[in-house]
Every structure is written in C-alpha cells, then in structure tokens.
Design an enzyme around this catalytic site. Structure first.
Site, mmCIF file in Angstrom:
data_model
loop_
_atom_site.group_PDB
_atom_site.id
_atom_site.type_symbol
_atom_site.label_atom_id
_atom_site.label_comp_id
_atom_site.label_asym_id
_atom_site.label_seq_id
_atom_site.Cartn_x
_atom_site.Cartn_y
_atom_site.Cartn_z
ATOM 1 N N CYS A 155 0.846 -1.198 0.000
ATOM 2 C CA CYS A 155 0.000 0.000 0.000
ATOM 3 C C CYS A 155 0.885 1.253 0.000
ATOM 4 O O CYS A 155 2.101 1.160 -0.023
ATOM 5 C CB CYS A 155 -0.875 0.017 1.252
ATOM 6 S SG CYS A 155 -1.687 -1.561 1.599
HETATM 7 N N1 GLN Z 1 -0.937 -6.782 3.938
HETATM 8 C C1 GLN Z 1 -1.848 -5.649 3.958
HETATM 9 C C2 GLN Z 1 -3.149 -5.923 3.235
HETATM 10 O O1 GLN Z 1 -3.368 -6.958 2.706
HETATM 11 C C3 GLN Z 1 -1.173 -4.426 3.396
HETATM 12 C C4 GLN Z 1 -0.856 -4.616 1.970
HETATM 13 C C5 GLN Z 1 0.006 -3.584 1.419
HETATM 14 O O2 GLN Z 1 0.829 -2.922 2.064
HETATM 15 N N2 GLN Z 1 -0.096 -3.526 0.160
HETATM 16 O O3 GLN Z 1 -3.960 -5.065 3.190
#
Ligand code: GLN
Length: 232
Positions: free
Chosen positions: A2
């Site tokens: 994210c």
């Molecule tokens: N693992 C977290 C999720 O699935 C954050 C994912 C991310 O940082 N892209 O939302």
C-alpha cells in the site's frame, strides 16, 4: 504494498493532503512512482483526522478505490486538521477485501497504518481478539496499538520473528507521528508549517528526504528524529 501518508503541523485540508498534490495518494492509487510490490492500490482507502472537539480521531474508510469515492472531492476541501493519517490499499493475496481491513486502524486516540506484509502466525495470539479484521495488517495493528510507545521495539521483534516481513508503519496520537521504515520506501518532508511522512514523495519538492531502511522516525510539527532500529 500500500501507500500511506501522515501530516502533523498547521491545519491542512484533506483535499490539500490527499487529492491535490501531483503525486498524492489519489494519483498513487493508480500510478505510484516508487512501489515495488503491486502496481495499483485499488482495494480500498482510508483517512483519519483529529479535531479539537474530542481526543478520538474521525475516520472514513472504504473498500473501493480512492478515485471512485465520488463524494470525497466535495467534502475534502471542507475538512481540515493539524494531524492526518491516510492510506490506499493493495491487498495482499489471501487477505479480505473489506472496509475493516483498510488502514488506518484505531484504538482510543491512536491511528495506525501498515504498508507491507507479515505472517500472522508469528504475531502474539493476544492480538487477534483485538484486531478489526483478520487481515495481517489489522492483527499487526492490534499488537502495536496495545503499546504505542514501544513501536520501534515491537516492529523490530516482529521483523525478527518473520524475516520475510515488510513493516512500514505510521502511528499517531494526534500530535506526534511515529514511523518505521522496514522493507519498503519512506520519505519525510520538513517545512516551516509541519512535517509530512509518506511512502513516496507526493510532489517534487527538493526538501523531501529518503529515510534509511530499518529506522524509527519520531516527528512533531517542529522536528524529526531518526533512530536506527535494532536488528537481530
Ligand atoms: N498486507 C496488507 C493488506 O493486505 C497491506 C498490503 C500492502 O501494504 N499492500 O492489506
């Protein structure tokens, strides 16, 4: 991965922080510049902010892309705050696609966002009943929000327990912002009006600095301190 963002300082509108910067979270939701895991951040978004009215933050999250949140463009210019934490989500495979899996996570007056991935089985079992979702980030958030002042120690311990984890975190109480760089990019912008921390610069201001990996950042409106995190 994210993308996330925090601001502490003079009040800024949600439009100024999220929507208007050329490479802000809105743009990052479909065209991030420094993302090495995943290509778009279309699985949800969230923002939390503080007002003088009460210590607990306001929160708005949704399991749809930020660019699809049609009413936000109308509301965001009217909401301003001296402390804001926001994120756009690219869900890790196997994680639920629901609003409660979107950052920021909250407990009391604290907000937390996680940019990364962690094996949930390596986190203390006591975090699970407190988590807002079974998403890895929500379980991690529950563990970290149980001891906000121990962010650096707990992130380093989680990294030791899961060497494959990426643990970039933003945590705030409405005044101070703590951040970790652990496996992904983090940048800091110091201005006379306040401090921004972000997964990647939201504009081309030459004052942006990259934070070294495995670092704890402590930011207040008028200062930033960087501390190396213990690695084992
Ligand atoms: N693992 C977290 C999720 O699935 C954050 C994912 C991310 O940082 N892209 O939302």
């Amino acid at each position: 991965m994210c993308r996330h963002l925090a601001w502490t300082g003079e009040p800024r509108t949600l439009a100024e922080l999220l929507l208007e910067p050329e490479h802000g979270l809105l743009r990052q939701s479909w065209a991030p510049r420094r993302q090495s895991h995943g290509t778009v951040n279309a699985d949800g978004w969230g923002v939390g902010w503080y007002t003088p009215a009460r210590p607990e933050p306001a929160r708005w999250r949704a399991a749809r892309p930020l660019w699809a949140e049609a009413s936000l463009t109308s509301v965001a210019p009217h909401v301003s705050s001296g402390c804001v934490l926001a994120a756009v989500r690219s869900a890790t495979a196997g994680m639920p696609g629901e609003e409660s899996a979107c950052a920021p996570f909250a407990r009391g007056r604290h907000l937390l966002s996680h940019n990364g991935v962690v094996d949930r089985s390596t986190l203390p079992a006591g975090a699970w009943p407190l988590a807002e979702s079974v998403c890895d980030s929500a379980v991690l958030a529950a563990h970290l929000l149980a001891a906000p002042d121990e962010l650096g120690e707990r992130v380093a311990a989680a990294g030791a327990a899961d060497p494959g984890a990426r643990l970039n975190v933003l945590l705030t109480d409405g005044e101070r912002v703590l951040a970790t760089a652990w496996g992904d990019t983090l940048s800091v912008l110091r201005t006379p009006e306040g401090v921004a921390l972000a997964s990647e610069p939201f504009d081309d201001d030459p004052r942006w600095c990259d934070v070294p990996d495995r670092t704890l950042v402590t930011a207040t409106p008028d200062g930033v301190a960087l501390t190396p995190l213990e690695t084992t």
